[in-house]
Design a protein around this motif. Structure first.
Motif, PDB file in Angstrom:
ATOM      1  N   THR A 455       0.855  -1.188   0.000  1.00 16.28           N
ATOM      2  CA  THR A 455       0.000   0.000   0.000  1.00 16.28           C
ATOM      3  C   THR A 455       0.889   1.235   0.000  1.00 16.28           C
ATOM      4  O   THR A 455       1.825   1.318   0.789  1.00 16.28           O
ATOM      5  CB  THR A 455      -0.907   0.013   1.258  1.00 16.28           C
ATOM      6  N   GLU A 458      -1.406   7.740   1.870  1.00 14.55           N
ATOM      7  CA  GLU A 458      -1.781   9.070   1.404  1.00 14.55           C
ATOM      8  C   GLU A 458      -0.679  10.090   1.660  1.00 14.55           C
ATOM      9  O   GLU A 458      -0.682  11.156   1.054  1.00 14.55           O
ATOM     10  CB  GLU A 458      -3.091   9.496   2.073  1.00 14.55           C
ATOM     11  N   ASP A 459       0.244   9.768   2.550  1.00 12.34           N
ATOM     12  CA  ASP A 459       1.319  10.722   2.817  1.00 12.34           C
ATOM     13  C   ASP A 459       2.641  10.302   2.178  1.00 12.34           C
ATOM     14  O   ASP A 459       3.695  10.801   2.524  1.00 12.34           O
ATOM     15  CB  ASP A 459       1.476  10.967   4.329  1.00 12.34           C
ATOM     16  N   LYS A 461       4.136   7.325   2.109  1.00 10.05           N
ATOM     17  CA  LYS A 461       4.917   6.234   2.678  1.00 10.05           C
ATOM     18  C   LYS A 461       4.448   4.926   2.032  1.00 10.05           C
ATOM     19  O   LYS A 461       3.414   4.883   1.374  1.00 10.05           O
ATOM     20  CB  LYS A 461       4.728   6.158   4.195  1.00 10.05           C
ATOM     21  N   THR A 463       3.765   0.743   2.726  1.00 11.54           N
ATOM     22  CA  THR A 463       3.687  -0.414   3.619  1.00 11.54           C
ATOM     23  C   THR A 463       3.763  -1.678   2.779  1.00 11.54           C
ATOM     24  O   THR A 463       2.991  -1.833   1.833  1.00 11.54           O
ATOM     25  CB  THR A 463       2.362  -0.408   4.402  1.00 11.54           C
ATOM     26  N   ILE A 465       3.387  -5.644   3.145  1.00  8.77           N
ATOM     27  CA  ILE A 465       3.024  -6.768   4.014  1.00  8.77           C
ATOM     28  C   ILE A 465       3.657  -8.008   3.418  1.00  8.77           C
ATOM     29  O   ILE A 465       3.287  -8.453   2.335  1.00  8.77           O
ATOM     30  CB  ILE A 465       1.501  -6.923   4.111  1.00  8.77           C
ATOM     31  N   ARG A 495       7.754   0.681   5.254  1.00  7.12           N
ATOM     32  CA  ARG A 495       7.576  -0.153   6.435  1.00  7.12           C
ATOM     33  C   ARG A 495       7.235  -1.558   6.003  1.00  7.12           C
ATOM     34  O   ARG A 495       6.299  -1.736   5.216  1.00  7.12           O
ATOM     35  CB  ARG A 495       6.430   0.373   7.287  1.00  7.12           C
ATOM     36  N   ILE A 497       5.823  -5.056   7.177  1.00  8.46           N
ATOM     37  CA  ILE A 497       5.020  -5.609   8.262  1.00  8.46           C
ATOM     38  C   ILE A 497       4.813  -7.093   8.012  1.00  8.46           C
ATOM     39  O   ILE A 497       4.517  -7.506   6.891  1.00  8.46           O
ATOM     40  CB  ILE A 497       3.670  -4.877   8.368  1.00  8.46           C
ATOM     41  N   ALA A 569       5.403  12.437  -2.208  1.00 11.34           N
ATOM     42  CA  ALA A 569       4.348  12.746  -1.225  1.00 11.34           C
ATOM     43  C   ALA A 569       3.244  13.574  -1.878  1.00 11.34           C
ATOM     44  O   ALA A 569       2.051  13.322  -1.665  1.00 11.34           O
ATOM     45  CB  ALA A 569       4.947  13.479  -0.030  1.00 11.34           C
ATOM     46  N   TYR A 576      -4.830  10.426  -3.594  1.00 10.54           N
ATOM     47  CA  TYR A 576      -5.855  10.196  -2.562  1.00 10.54           C
ATOM     48  C   TYR A 576      -6.833  11.362  -2.481  1.00 10.54           C
ATOM     49  O   TYR A 576      -8.045  11.164  -2.523  1.00 10.54           O
ATOM     50  CB  TYR A 576      -5.209   9.973  -1.186  1.00 10.54           C
ATOM     51  N   LYS A 577      -6.298  12.570  -2.341  1.00 11.60           N
ATOM     52  CA  LYS A 577      -7.161  13.693  -1.992  1.00 11.60           C
ATOM     53  C   LYS A 577      -7.787  14.344  -3.211  1.00 11.60           C
ATOM     54  O   LYS A 577      -8.890  14.874  -3.132  1.00 11.60           O
ATOM     55  CB  LYS A 577      -6.371  14.733  -1.174  1.00 11.60           C
ATOM     56  N   PRO A 582      -7.458   5.056  -3.568  1.00 12.55           N
ATOM     57  CA  PRO A 582      -6.423   4.387  -2.781  1.00 12.55           C
ATOM     58  C   PRO A 582      -5.402   3.744  -3.717  1.00 12.55           C
ATOM     59  O   PRO A 582      -5.676   3.572  -4.905  1.00 12.55           O
ATOM     60  CB  PRO A 582      -7.198   3.312  -2.034  1.00 12.55           C
ATOM     61  N   SER A 584      -3.396   0.374  -3.449  1.00 13.23           N
ATOM     62  CA  SER A 584      -3.003  -0.885  -2.812  1.00 13.23           C
ATOM     63  C   SER A 584      -2.924  -1.959  -3.889  1.00 13.23           C
ATOM     64  O   SER A 584      -3.809  -2.031  -4.739  1.00 13.23           O
ATOM     65  CB  SER A 584      -4.052  -1.319  -1.777  1.00 13.23           C
ATOM     66  N   VAL A 585      -1.899  -2.767  -3.832  1.00 10.39           N
ATOM     67  CA  VAL A 585      -1.728  -3.824  -4.831  1.00 10.39           C
ATOM     68  C   VAL A 585      -1.214  -5.090  -4.151  1.00 10.39           C
ATOM     69  O   VAL A 585      -0.788  -5.067  -2.997  1.00 10.39           O
ATOM     70  CB  VAL A 585      -0.720  -3.411  -5.927  1.00 10.39           C
TER      71      VAL A 585
ATOM     72  N   GLU B 226       5.121  13.849   8.080  1.00 16.10           N
ATOM     73  CA  GLU B 226       4.055  12.879   7.803  1.00 16.10           C
ATOM     74  C   GLU B 226       4.627  11.471   7.908  1.00 16.10           C
ATOM     75  O   GLU B 226       5.753  11.218   7.514  1.00 16.10           O
ATOM     76  CB  GLU B 226       3.492  13.095   6.394  1.00 16.10           C
ATOM     77  N   TYR B 447     -12.379  12.197  -0.478  1.00 20.73           N
ATOM     78  CA  TYR B 447     -11.985  10.790  -0.539  1.00 20.73           C
ATOM     79  C   TYR B 447     -13.045   9.987   0.186  1.00 20.73           C
ATOM     80  O   TYR B 447     -13.298  10.194   1.372  1.00 20.73           O
ATOM     81  CB  TYR B 447     -10.625  10.595   0.139  1.00 20.73           C
ATOM     82  N   ASP B 502      -0.175   1.587  10.182  1.00 24.52           N
ATOM     83  CA  ASP B 502       0.919   1.198   9.292  1.00 24.52           C
ATOM     84  C   ASP B 502       0.486   0.051   8.387  1.00 24.52           C
ATOM     85  O   ASP B 502       1.027  -0.122   7.301  1.00 24.52           O
ATOM     86  CB  ASP B 502       2.140   0.749  10.099  1.00 24.52           C
ATOM     87  N   THR B 586      -5.817  -7.754  -4.073  1.00 21.48           N
ATOM     88  CA  THR B 586      -6.218  -6.476  -3.489  1.00 21.48           C
ATOM     89  C   THR B 586      -7.544  -6.059  -4.109  1.00 21.48           C
ATOM     90  O   THR B 586      -7.697  -6.096  -5.331  1.00 21.48           O
ATOM     91  CB  THR B 586      -5.164  -5.391  -3.777  1.00 21.48           C
TER      92      THR B 586
END
Lengths: 753, 753
Positions: A455, A458-459, A461, A463, A465, A495, A497, A569, A576-577, A582, A584-585, B226, B447, B502, B586
């Motif tokens: 993912t 929105e800022d 970053k 993630t 998984i 990140r 996870i 960013a 997003y905005k 979104p 996510s893949v 952020e 959103y 996260d 996803t």
């Protein structure tokens, strides 16, 4: 060289700060509300009948919440390979090694639990035992398990025509080598916390490298429906193959938790860790090698007897995998391999970094120096003549997509100063050894694939998984670098996870040097999909075709015009905005050959090679050995993170030095004599020179960004390289590790006499 | 009716067992190693200057680990809408309500922290205050914030020609209504644990319904980049809009943690919860309505003055959203809406289930009964004449995809026994009221989308990674039902994982009755993708085209031949172990209109309607009111889980009854007089009849499986239905809630006199 931004850069691991400041919460640090202390009563004898087991007094002790014996368990048998299952979680009528689990308690604190263990009355009737694997193979030997022989498993492979090969050989060498029982020596001992839920599920926090395997094996042991167990795996203090073990403490803690209604934590004492946490399998290797006068090996027959200990774990797997690594090592047209795994009344073995390969490589690379000496060929030269090369095929039909063995040999020779070899001061010696080892796991299990969710937030970053187990080796960092390279985001903005089997897709775990190769492919696919999707959304805004967009330096811009575009960013904020979308893949890697793998020829997608060279100085009076210099040249395809890779090699090298010179769990009638760090010596900084690690980083065609795994190789050739150097320094060759000063001194005395 | 296997079935929530056995670990139960207790020093005065603030003695107290004042904070201002930011996390020079945060401490335990708070020396110079919103609007009123007026925000909307509408009306009614300050009364008070990491990130465990919003707001308040904050949201004991608040305890705990190096937990006492946790906004509503003689409303002008309290939160948002709900309620051609939010020196308000709509619906539905009486039209009939219908468009241009208002009215009338209305015993009355409320969140934020990750595991279980906040309403269960329906797996084999910013994709949170609609779409898409992928893999094995495969009863088979095929677990075993493939996907839902939303016409994808009818009995001597019967008929599109939906309605109805009859936070000079459950009465089982909940479950064209949200509507029409019933019972109409026995008795006395 490819022009990567992040791939191939020596970046600190993502968890470095937490680890180095003490902030990281390890599994040992974890406490759950109401948690009880669990302790295990273990056999003091190598082989005995359980005559009487009375837990009444223990159960009555105030503060004791549960006491269990085999009668309280499902009595399902366990092994790594279900077909070889032979271990009950608590002994039913017999114990088979010193440390075998007999009963367990859960109590409000450690002292009460220990007291309760003392209050369990147990009468053993000692039975005759068999401790030597060769003796155990005798027809009249005491049986460790009822029925059949003590040979738990065997393998017989032949490629080419070995007897014709020997017939054609100019010289034949046959030697016997023995390797020692060594412990993984994780600084955090095995730990498990189990929490039984009212709905029937079991939550486990466990020291594991293979959480999904642990999950399904505990389900099977407890006769629970699939999906009943959830495994969390927090940071742990060491694994090295030891945390692939499905330790009986996991199902025991689960039952104690179910009976007490509270979470139960069981932690190995250091003594328990040495005595019961499983060891590297000691091998007896008989190697017969036929060579031509020019040093070319034309035939090799290898026999392995592995000391299984009292129960099956990965003896079968290590004997098979190491056999194939040895068989692939050199270009030998005729090969035979006969291996077996033999029960004894000792602590069982398990996988340990290198997975059988250190044992066989010690034999093969020691013998090759003996052959070279006999033939009058330089040890470096004989290896170059037999070396495998890239884009060839092994004798057993496996493709070698990349195999820069000759290159590694030459670099190692140059770095160690091989040309000094004939002019060294007295008592000095230089030796080297090579190896081949999987750099991509093993397909033996039908599944060598991976998936990963990604993912972009929105800022800006990211993630990821991922199922990767970061057991300290930097797996999270490597995954993050792959994502960073593709998306152009900063490493610290990614990140990773995982750590939870309910959360992560099925995965085989962190072993077989497979993580970077397998999971790296999935991470790469996920990042690429995110990039494609993002390029599609932004193409209009940036007035360019999606394929013309570049992602770098935390920006997205039109390729060739880095001043255009927007920050990553800002881009995500836009997605997003402004677009209300979104991002996510899911990324997937499917190793399509895995289900088809039937033999060694397809067992390994790609192999990594290495050459280590050392210089030693031996004190002629005492046999004391000083390692003067150590060079480790390792092929790893494209290095994703050279710093982490060097760390892997350095750490493994230390273990290899320990294997060569210091480490052995000594036993007397099946009982460990040195189950502590005072008497079981592992190398410290003071014992090793700063090694010179050279990464031979040419991309491999099979790996993500050309990467191969580097987790295990670092210790595989160390012991024979040291043994070969000691031989040059002393003229003495020991056929067993560890080469302790005492043993070396005795051998030098014998030689002088 | 559709023939669903799981959708529409009244299934127990997935978390029911844990909640009902006490096994669930709530946020309050959580303890981290080394955790400190945090406490906040708050203003005892509604308006004062901070003259002296001396923390020396507190800081010296043994056991105190950190003491902070505004000087230790970034002094960034906060509000829900950044443009309206006005609140410092700790007061700088002035305090503006009783409870305003002044300083905070962290200490080893609660007692030490409380003692430290007492040791902080603080001198206040009391300043004149303004407590009444209308008084606060006077030009010479004391200003709550420097500059400008006390009107924090205003809105003016007009559709049609209101003055011409009034000119054409046969009758014009103008009335003033007032609603009270009520508290959310979560049984678990606001709690936060903050843990500052050495790398600069902050981990928060927080009571929140909008974790991603909390994350970004705390980042802004702490002036962190952020992505610096990670929010975990464990199960919590109540939310109701209150946990949308970005409470100052979150950034305060973060700073205390950073200074102390330890995790810090701050928990509201019950008094703090009543005095500072924010309340529903009290509204003063002036409603002018022009009607034709046949009851048709031709024009309506509504003015709202909302008591903001001392700081902005969601006053602006509630006044706008409720205005649009009221404007959509009936088919009125000419509408004007003038709203404003006014500062006072009182506890700030925030969103509360219904989000302004209970206030306006109390006004509108009370007045409509007055109009009906004056015109001699039955209250049911006048509503049917003005009711909106499906597939129409509101006056302000919003499409009503489904609006079974007339149907709900008729069912409610039948269930309450409307035809008994003219023959009731003395002191009895029957009343009803309708409402319209979003069933799909709001697009006002650009959103309104969602994504979800779905993995089907090797053992046939399903993991859905979703951003939904399960705050007790059953969101996880609803998501699991959607997945179960599509994949044919058992509900208990589906695990929904979230609770971590996260881990989860960006999401607006659990509010606006949006979860089922928005996140349900994403879950559905994910499950459908998994099904498509699985069908593709299995088609060959089952010798059928992928589109001919059916997924039901935990089996996959050829459609029409349920005896063919294999179990879902076998199928997944085949996919992983025989095909060597993972199954992770996803799912995405993109509400493409969200970024385009500029006004009320597109603010809400779909609306839900309802009608509630009640029968009351009033004791003529004391004014005691007994609720004899309550009927709640709610449109929710296709019900995903009728049991959970009924639970939502029943719980909301209890809050609506409290709003109508009992609840009001009484204040004296800005200080709460009844900040506890002894003096602030909420309804118990004994105070309410078993309500008759009827779900009007016709699929809506916009929702996943036709579903709409049902989180908020249950309390929106309750107060006016009760007020209308009381009027019939007593002939007395109160224009304010709560209608306490005391107030009713006084009004009955006045009427008699």
């Amino acid at each position: 060289m490819n022009d990567y931004a992040v791939i191939g850069k020596p970046l600190p691991k993502l968890d470095a700060l937490g680890k180095s400041t003490g902030e990281t919460q390890f599994l040992s640090d974890l406490r759950l509300p109401g948690m009880l202390s669990g302790k295990v009563l273990r056999s003091p004898l190598p082989h005995a009948r359980l005559v009487r087991l009375d837990t009444t007094a223990a159960a009555r002790l105030p503060g004791v919440r549960a006491v269990i014996t085999a009668a309280d368990t499902p009595q399902e048998k366990f092994s790594f390979m279900p077909a070889l299952a032979d271990k009950h979680m608590l002994a039913i009528d017999r114990v088979r090694f010193v440390g075998d689990e007999v009963a367990a308690v859960a109590a409000v604190d450690d002292a009460t639990a220990e007291h309760a263990i003392e209050l369990i009355k147990v009468d053993f009737e000692e039975l005759p035992n068999v401790l030597d694997p060769e003796a155990a193979m005798a027809p009249d030997a005491v049986r460790v398990h009822d029925g059949g022989s003590n040979v738990a498993w065997e393998i017989h492979q032949e490629f080419g025509d070995v007897e014709r090969g020997f017939a054609e050989a100019d010289e034949i060498f046959e030697d016997r080598y023995e390797t020692s029982r060594v412990c993984h020596c994780c600084l955090e001992t095995q730990t498990v916390i189990a929490q039984a839920q009212r709905g029937g599920r079991i939550e486990l926090w466990a020291s594991t490298q293979a959480p999904h395997t642990l999950k399904s094996e505990v389900e099977r042991l407890l006769k629970l429906p699939e999906g009943s167990v959830r495994v969390y795996h927090p940071p742990i203090g060491g694994s090295f193959g030891n945390r692939l073990v499905v330790d009986m403490k996991s199902p025991i803690a689960a039952i104690l938790s179910r009976l007490s209604g509270k979470p139960v934590k069981i932690v190995n004492t250091r003594t328990e860790e040495f005595e019961t946490a499983r060891t590297r399998y000691p091998y007896i290797v008989t190697m017969k090698t036929g060579v031509k006068r020019d040093g070319r090996i034309v035939a090799r027959a290898t026999k392995v007897i592995a000391d299984n200990g009292a129960y099956n774990d990965k003896g079968q797997a290590t004997v098979s995998a190491a056999g194939s690594s040895l068989a692939a090592l050199y270009n030998v047209p005729n090969l035979r391999y006969d291996g077996c795994v033999v029960y004894t009344h000792k602590q069982p073995g398990t996988g340990f970094r290198g997975f059988g390969n250190p044992q066989l490589t010690f034999a093969g690379e020691s013998q090759l120096d003996m052959i070279a000496e006999k033939l009058g060929i330089d040890p470096l030269e004989i290896r170059l003549r037999n070396a495998n090369a890239s884009d060839t095929t092994t004798t057993f039909g496996a493709p070698l997509s990349s195999c820069p063995m000759s290159e590694c040999l030459k670099i190692a020779a140059e770095k160690i100063g091989w040309n000094r070899r004939q002019s060294l001061p007295p008592n000095r010696g230089i030796g080297l050894a090579t190896m081949l080892h999987t750099g991509s796991g093993s397909r033996h299990y039908g599944y060598n694939s991976a998936s990963a969710g990604l993912t972009v937030t929105e800022d800006g970053k990211v993630t990821l998984i991922s199922s990767v187990c970061d057991v300290g080796q930097g797996a999270y960092t490597v995954m993050a670098q792959i994502v960073s390279e593709i998306l152009g985001v900063a490493l610290e903005d990614i990140r990773v996870i995982g750590n939870d089997t309910d959360l992560t897709p099925f995965d085989l775990g962190a072993w077989g040097s497979r993580t970077t190769w397998v999971n790296g492919h999935a991470a790469r696919d996920a990042a690429q999909r995110a990039r494609d999707q993002l390029a599609g959304v932004l193409a209009g805004l940036l007035e360019a075709a999606p394929e013309d967009l570049a992602f770098a330096n935390q920006r997205i811009f039109v390729r060739g015009a880095p001043n255009t575009g927007l920050s990553f960013a800002e881009a995500m904020n836009h997605v997003y905005k402004k677009r209300g979308q979104p991002l996510s893949v899911t990324g997937t890697f499917i190793d399509e050959l895995a289900p088809e793998c039937k033999d060694w020829s397809t067992a390994t997608p790609t192999l990594a090679t290495a050459c280590q060279a050392v210089e030693v100085e031996v004190d002629a009076e005492s046999g004391q050995i000083r390692l003067v210099k150590a060079v480790a040249v390792h092929d790893l395809g494209q290095a994703i993170n050279p710093l982490a890779a060097e760390g892997q090699v350095e750490g493994a090298l230390a273990q290899g030095i320990g294997y060569a010179l210091y480490e052995e769990l000594l036993m007397d009638n099946g009982r460990a004599l040195n189950p502590d760090f005072v008497d079981y010596k592992i190398p410290t900084f003071l014992d090793m020179p700063k090694p010179q690690v050279v990464l031979y980083a040419e991309p491999d065609s099979t790996g993500p960004f050309g990467a191969k795994g580097i987790g295990e190789p670092g210790l595989v050739p160390t012991a024979p390289a040291i043994a070969n150097a000691i031989y040059q320094a002393t003229g003495v060759r020991l056929h067993a590790v560890p080469i302790t000063p005492e043993r070396l001194f005795m051998a030098m005395q014998t030689k002088r006499a």
